[in-house]
Design a protein around this motif. Structure first.
Motif, PDB file in Angstrom:
ATOM      1  N   ASP A  40       0.842  -1.188   0.000  1.00 57.93           N
ATOM      2  CA  ASP A  40       0.000   0.000   0.000  1.00 57.93           C
ATOM      3  C   ASP A  40       0.885   1.248   0.000  1.00 57.93           C
ATOM      4  O   ASP A  40       2.020   1.213   0.480  1.00 57.93           O
ATOM      5  N   ASP A  42      -0.305   5.062   0.593  1.00 51.00           N
ATOM      6  CA  ASP A  42      -0.591   6.110   1.573  1.00 51.00           C
ATOM      7  C   ASP A  42      -0.580   5.603   3.005  1.00 51.00           C
ATOM      8  O   ASP A  42      -1.313   4.679   3.359  1.00 51.00           O
ATOM      9  N   THR A  44       1.462   3.862   4.470  1.00 45.44           N
ATOM     10  CA  THR A  44       2.256   2.644   4.660  1.00 45.44           C
ATOM     11  C   THR A  44       3.685   2.916   4.189  1.00 45.44           C
ATOM     12  O   THR A  44       4.648   2.685   4.914  1.00 45.44           O
ATOM     13  N   ASP A 124      -1.788  -0.428   5.903  1.00 46.21           N
ATOM     14  CA  ASP A 124      -2.109   0.161   7.214  1.00 46.21           C
ATOM     15  C   ASP A 124      -3.596   0.120   7.548  1.00 46.21           C
ATOM     16  O   ASP A 124      -3.990   0.520   8.636  1.00 46.21           O
ATOM     17  N   GLN A 125      -4.430  -0.347   6.602  1.00 45.60           N
ATOM     18  CA  GLN A 125      -5.866  -0.321   6.872  1.00 45.60           C
ATOM     19  C   GLN A 125      -6.498  -1.709   6.867  1.00 45.60           C
ATOM     20  O   GLN A 125      -6.385  -2.453   5.890  1.00 45.60           O
ATOM     21  N   ASP A 129      -6.758  -2.868   2.953  1.00 46.16           N
ATOM     22  CA  ASP A 129      -5.546  -3.669   2.682  1.00 46.16           C
ATOM     23  C   ASP A 129      -5.659  -5.098   3.216  1.00 46.16           C
ATOM     24  O   ASP A 129      -5.414  -6.058   2.487  1.00 46.16           O
TER      25      ASP A 129
HETATM   26 MG   LIG Z   1      -2.954   3.222   3.401  1.00 48.78          MG
END
Ligand SMILES: [Mg+2]
Length: 172
Positions: A40, A42, A44, A124-125, A129
């Motif tokens: 990923d 943004d 990350t 990060d999500q 993700d």
């Molecule tokens: Mg992200």
């Protein structure tokens, strides 16, 4: 908890939870047969909507290349944005990926010539993700977001992530 709720919850759990992308244990993953990463962008790899890569992150990508591991960016963001970062690292990318849909993950694996067993997802999500990676059948690694200057939509999804993160930390 009902069976279908348990199944959904299981799909939100990463296989591994580390602080940052720099903490991803490359040697350990190599030993497990991982040779490729779907990554990923943004929060990350970079700050949200920024093209700047920290020196440490650049070194991490250089280390990947040394190990002959592959990487492909998978982002829901627009092409212009994803391409800028991917080009600076000389890596392939899939943009407007519509995570957690599976299509983008499959496309990224095709680009890298990797398969379900040799590919791991880093993001990060949980609801994009990780959920998408787990639905695709991939090894999933959750990192803490680089920072919190994000879309309102992301903030709302963070509210739902709270209880799941709590369970992950508790270890079940
Ligand atoms: Mg992200």
């Amino acid at each position: 908890m009902k069976a279908h709720e348990k199944r959904l919850l299981a799909k939100l759990f990463p296989d591994l939870y580390v602080e940052t992308i720099l903490d991803v244990p490359l040697d350990e993953l190599m030993a497990r047969g991982i040779r490729a990463f779907i990554i990923d962008l943004d929060n990350t790899t970079t700050h949200w909507n920024s093209n700047d890569l920290s020196t440490e992150v650049q070194e991490w990508f250089a280390r990947l290349k040394e190990l002959e591991m592959k990487a492909c960016f998978l982002s829901n963001n627009r092409e212009q944005r994803v391409m800028a970062v991917a080009a600076s690292l000389d890596l392939p990318y899939v943009f407007r990926a519509q995570k957690p849909r599976r299509g983008g993950y499959r496309q990224a694996m095709e680009v890298m010539g990797s398969d379900l067993l040799s590919t791991a997802v880093i993001g990060d999500q949980i609801y994009t993700d990780i959920l998408g990676g787990n639905r695709t059948g991939l090894y999933t690694i959750l990192v803490k977001p680089i920072h919190t200057r994000e879309f309102m939509g992301t903030k709302i999804s963070r509210m739902f992530e709270g209880p799941v993160l709590w369970r992950i930390r508790r270890g079940n």
